[in-house]
Motif scaffolding. Structure first.
Motif, short mmCIF file in Angstrom:
data_model
loop_
_atom_site.label_atom_id
_atom_site.label_comp_id
_atom_site.label_asym_id
_atom_site.label_seq_id
_atom_site.Cartn_x
_atom_site.Cartn_y
_atom_site.Cartn_z
N LYS A 131 33.22 42.10 52.49
CA LYS A 131 34.68 42.16 52.61
C LYS A 131 35.10 41.90 54.06
CE LYS A 131 35.67 45.07 48.61
NZ LYS A 131 36.19 46.36 48.10
N GLN A 150 36.91 37.04 45.41
CA GLN A 150 37.63 38.03 44.61
C GLN A 150 36.85 38.34 43.34
OE1 GLN A 150 40.11 39.82 45.81
NE2 GLN A 150 39.78 38.57 47.64
N ARG A 151 36.29 37.31 42.73
CA ARG A 151 35.47 37.55 41.53
C ARG A 151 34.16 38.24 41.90
NH1 ARG A 151 36.47 33.39 36.68
NH2 ARG A 151 38.60 32.76 37.18
N ASN A 161 38.38 31.87 48.15
CA ASN A 161 39.17 33.06 47.82
C ASN A 161 38.86 33.53 46.41
OD1 ASN A 161 40.91 34.39 49.68
ND2 ASN A 161 42.06 32.49 49.92
N GLN A 162 38.87 32.58 45.49
CA GLN A 162 38.59 32.91 44.09
C GLN A 162 37.15 33.40 43.93
OE1 GLN A 162 39.60 33.55 40.17
NE2 GLN A 162 40.98 32.80 41.78
N ALA A 181 34.85 41.88 42.10
CA ALA A 181 35.09 42.41 40.76
C ALA A 181 33.76 42.59 40.01
CB ALA A 181 36.02 41.48 39.99
N SER A 236 39.35 34.71 56.60
CA SER A 236 40.77 34.52 56.29
C SER A 236 41.60 34.50 57.57
CB SER A 236 41.24 35.64 55.36
OG SER A 236 42.61 35.49 55.06
#
Length: 423
Positions: free
Chosen positions: A127, A148-149, A144-145, A152, A134
């Motif tokens: 992170k 984020q996945r 980004n995608q 998750a 970023s």
């Protein structure tokens, strides 16, 4: 868009090489800018998306580029940036394309690719890496995608499996090793150098053994004092380390220093002052805090993160069922992400289709307006507009059907047939 993960880790490279390839936190933003410039400049392409993850166990570069990613170019850039010969670094580097890169990111965040199976610290480190990228303007839609996945998936793995249950941490391994040297840690004086998360974890484990004394030496006195007070210990200035080192039986160090803070000479003097009573040292830093030659001294037991790895792995076998469950979750999520990536690949085509159709529409509307302006019958104008627009819109699929080779025509017939079948 091509995704790639390129790097080295504890499985592919020894700590002596990992510390040379590591990025200090303040280096990452300018390094990302240099990488983007080098990649796009040589290929005359738009700058890639990129993120750098650098920990004691790994240095990895995640990137998304328009063209096929080049392992050679990335290795060359890493070599040049760190001043390492390419032929020395290249044999230790892995380059994972597309779904392999996605799978790797998911496994790293879930603790499956760590020296400590199921460790949680890596998620925070990832992170931080994403936040830094970023802030440097190096992230875009694809990374980004991906990240984020990734987070998750890590959350899903940890909440639905026992992957982290009874995990043997580096800190616990350090205590176990110390217990091999000293019968009772309760009789020993322990010194911690640094005040970061890893030192905090180690202090927690050693404090549970009720050592005779617990001391923290840190560059920032206030932070060192806060940590020491948590464990009923005391803090000393880092500058006192050379003259005080002989007082301690156990020394655990993990700082962000780019150079060793404990040299061979200092350890030799400490051993002499201790009259050859054993001294146990753990160096968890990458780059290392303690000159490795110190480990060759008699009465000195020096261990690095790689040495602790063997002890950590002893506890991994009992969690293999959880590993299999986690891998199954990850595989499903990899497939989902690749479907999203495939869908993204046709976005430019769809956008172009919309642009072309809109151009046709505008042209036909303009022609119809001219016909109305000269007094033509509105019904006839609407009829002409609809016929002309219909003919132009069905021209591309009609042409594709009539001009396609025989081996492609059957598939086109099936696709076009579904478009125009009665609803």
């Amino acid at each position: 868009m091509q995704l790639t993960a390129i790097g080295i880790n504890h499985d592919t490279a020894p700590v002596a090489l990992r510390e040379r390839v590591a990025f200090q936190f303040e280096q990452i933003k300018p390094a990302l800018a240099l990488f983007k410039e080098a990649w796009s400049g040589k290929r005359s392409l738009s700058a890639p998306e990129a993120a750098i993850l650098s920990t004691c166990n790994r240095t990895e570069l995640y990137c998304a580029t328009e063209a096929q990613s080049s392992r050679e170019q990335a290795v060359s850039w890493l070599s040049q940036y760190h001043g390492i010969r390419t032929e020395e670094l290249a044999p230790h580097v892995y380059a994972l394309p597309q779904s392999e890169a996605v799978r790797h990111a998911f496994r790293v965040a879930s603790g499956l690719d760590s020296m400590v199976l199921g460790e949680t610290q890596i998620v925070g480190q990832m992170k931080d890496a994403v936040r830094t990228a970023s802030e440097a303007g190096a992230l875009g839609t694809y990374l980004n995608q991906l990240f984020q996945r990734t987070f998750a998936v890590a959350k899903e793995v940890r909440s639905t499996t026992e992957i982290g249950a009874q995990s043997v941490s580096m800190a616990a391994a350090a205590v176990r090793l110390a217990q091999r040297i000293f019968d009772k840690i309760a009789n020993q004086r322990v010194l911690f150098i640094g005040a970061g998360e890893m030192i905090e974890l180690c202090a927690t484990h050693f404090a549970a053994q009720h050592p005779r004394e617990l001391v923290v030496a840190n560059r920032t006195a206030e932070r060192g004092m806060r940590l020491a007070e948590r464990f009923n210990g005391r803090a000393i200035p880092l500058s006192e380390l050379p003259s005080r080192m002989h007082e301690f039986d156990i020394i655990v160090s993990c700082t962000a220093s780019t150079l060793p803070i404990i040299g061979l000479g200092a350890v030799e003097r400490a051993v002499k002052a201790r009259r050859h009573r054993p001294i146990f040292m753990v160096d968890l830093a990458v780059p290392r805090d303690i000159e490795p030659e110190a480990g060759q001294l008699e009465d000195v037991f020096l261990y690095t993160v790689d040495d602790l790895g063997a002890i950590v792995r002893e506890g991994n076998a009992s969690r293999q069922a959880a590993v299999a469950q986690a891998e199954a979750i990850i595989e499903t999520r990899v497939q989902n992400f690749m479907q999203w990536l495939d869908a993204r690949s046709i976005v430019p085509v769809i956008r172009h289709m919309h642009t072309q159709a809109d151009m046709l529409r505008r042209a036909e509307v303009e022609r119809a307006q001219k016909m109305l302006a000269r007094g033509d019958d509105p019904a006839a104008v609407l009829e002409a507009l609809s016929q002309s627009l219909t003919n132009k819109l069905i021209h591309p699929p009609t042409y594709a059907l009539t001009s396609a080779p025989a081996n492609e025509r059957y598939l086109l017939k099936e696709i076009v047939g579904r478009w125009y079948s009665p609803r």
